[in-house]
Design a protein around this motif. Structure first.
Motif, short mmCIF file in Angstrom:
data_model
loop_
_atom_site.label_atom_id
_atom_site.label_comp_id
_atom_site.label_asym_id
_atom_site.label_seq_id
_atom_site.Cartn_x
_atom_site.Cartn_y
_atom_site.Cartn_z
N PRO A 192 48.48 44.22 37.26
CA PRO A 192 49.25 45.71 37.10
C PRO A 192 50.13 45.89 38.11
O PRO A 192 50.19 45.44 39.42
CB PRO A 192 47.70 46.36 37.57
CG PRO A 192 46.48 45.34 37.07
CD PRO A 192 47.20 44.08 37.65
N GLN A 277 47.74 46.40 24.53
CA GLN A 277 47.91 47.73 25.10
C GLN A 277 46.60 48.70 24.94
O GLN A 277 46.10 49.27 25.74
CB GLN A 277 48.88 48.52 24.29
CG GLN A 277 49.10 49.98 25.00
CD GLN A 277 50.37 50.85 24.08
OE1 GLN A 277 50.68 50.32 22.96
NE2 GLN A 277 50.86 51.61 24.69
N ARG A 280 44.02 47.41 27.42
CA ARG A 280 44.42 48.05 28.95
C ARG A 280 43.95 49.32 28.90
O ARG A 280 43.45 49.74 29.92
CB ARG A 280 45.72 47.93 29.11
CG ARG A 280 46.22 46.54 29.30
CD ARG A 280 47.60 46.56 29.46
NE ARG A 280 48.26 45.11 29.83
CZ ARG A 280 49.43 44.80 29.89
NH1 ARG A 280 50.39 45.72 29.29
NH2 ARG A 280 49.80 43.29 29.82
#
Length: 285
Positions: A192, A277, A280
């Protein structure tokens, strides 16, 4: 999961250490570097270690040590590793070789303290010197790398800049570049990206706008210098209910068709990058 908000707390301030957990921050950064005067460094180390030993499990507690070229970083680590911080923040990181040096020191200290090897992750500040800007593509595979963040204040000082922001408050060109390259560096390393501090603690609207833009670009959190900034950061980087619902449906669709590369959902085609995505957003990937 890397925390969304990191609040800096001077490690030599009893009052700020006591109030840090009340801020609502996901993590505190006990600072042994810039916010501590040179003659207070030994006091700060002792206070940080004592606070870590007495703390509750939440919020998470990281420690920013001094830069490797100061000769103080190893003393900092020796003082705090036995108190089991949740992570180390490494300032003025010059590249992956600095993480290798920190990794070796931490492994020796973890063995001394009976901790599992590589129990303590590291988040480097990767843009605080001009030379560091040329190593940002080489962090993939670096040991202990948990996230990547950046700093504009030290970089401005190193460049001799009068300011790092334009009259309208936006980043000037060198710092926009540093911010963007940090995002690319984190993406290339598969970790990240955390945005840097917003120096004007009174301008919460400016902070909110910049956080929303950062999240849109791909940053997952931000560092803070004042407790008042924490709620803004947490709200800006938290997934909305709509986003979570979409993510859950994407994951469920791929679980129902595990061999599929592309799936139709609500009349649109979603593929494997959308699945990444979605995971996440849900904190599962």
């Amino acid at each position: 999961m890397i925390p969304r908000s990191f609040l800096f707390v001077p490690a030599d301030s009893d009052r700020k250490l006591a109030r840090g957990p009340e801020s609502g921050a996901s993590a505190l950064i006990l600072d042994l570097e810039d916010s501590v005067a040179p003659d207070r460094k030994p006091v700060a180390r002792a206070m940080a270690a004592a606070w870590l030993r007495a703390r509750d499990p939440t919020p998470k507690a990281w420690v920013r040590v001094n830069a490797l070229d100061t000769g103080l970083a190893m003393v900092d680590l020796a003082a705090v590793v036995g108190a089991r911080p949740d992570g180390i923040v490494l300032p003025k990181c010059q590249g992956a070789a600095d993480l290798a040096r920190i990794d070796a020191a931490l492994s020796a200290l973890e063995a001394r303290e009976g901790l599992p090897d590589r129990a303590i992750p590291v988040m480097p500040l990767v843009t605080e010197t001009p030379a560091a800007m040329f190593t940002l593509g080489a962090y993939a595979g670096a040991p202990r790398l948990a996230a990547i963040t950046w700093g504009g204040e030290d970089l401005a000082a190193a460049l001799g800049a009068r300011s790092n922001r334009l009259a309208d408050g936006t980043w000037d060109e060198p710092y926009r570049l540093a911010r963007a390259l940090t995002l690319f560096a984190a993406g290339a390393a598969g970790v990240p990206a955390i945005d840097t501090v917003y120096a004007d603690a009174r301008d919460l609207e400016g902070l909110r706008a910049e956080c929303e833009a950062a999240r849109r670009m791909g940053f997952v959190g931000r560092m803070a210098i004042h407790p008042a900034q924490v709620a803004v950061i947490e709200a800006a980087f938290a997934p909305t209910e709509q986003e979570r619902a979409w993510a859950a449906r994407v994951v469920a669709a791929f679980e129902a068709q595990p061999g599929a590369g592309v799936i139709a959902l609500d009349g649109r085609m979603v593929d494997r990058p959308h699945l990444v995505q979605a995971k996440r957003i849900l904190g599962t990937g």
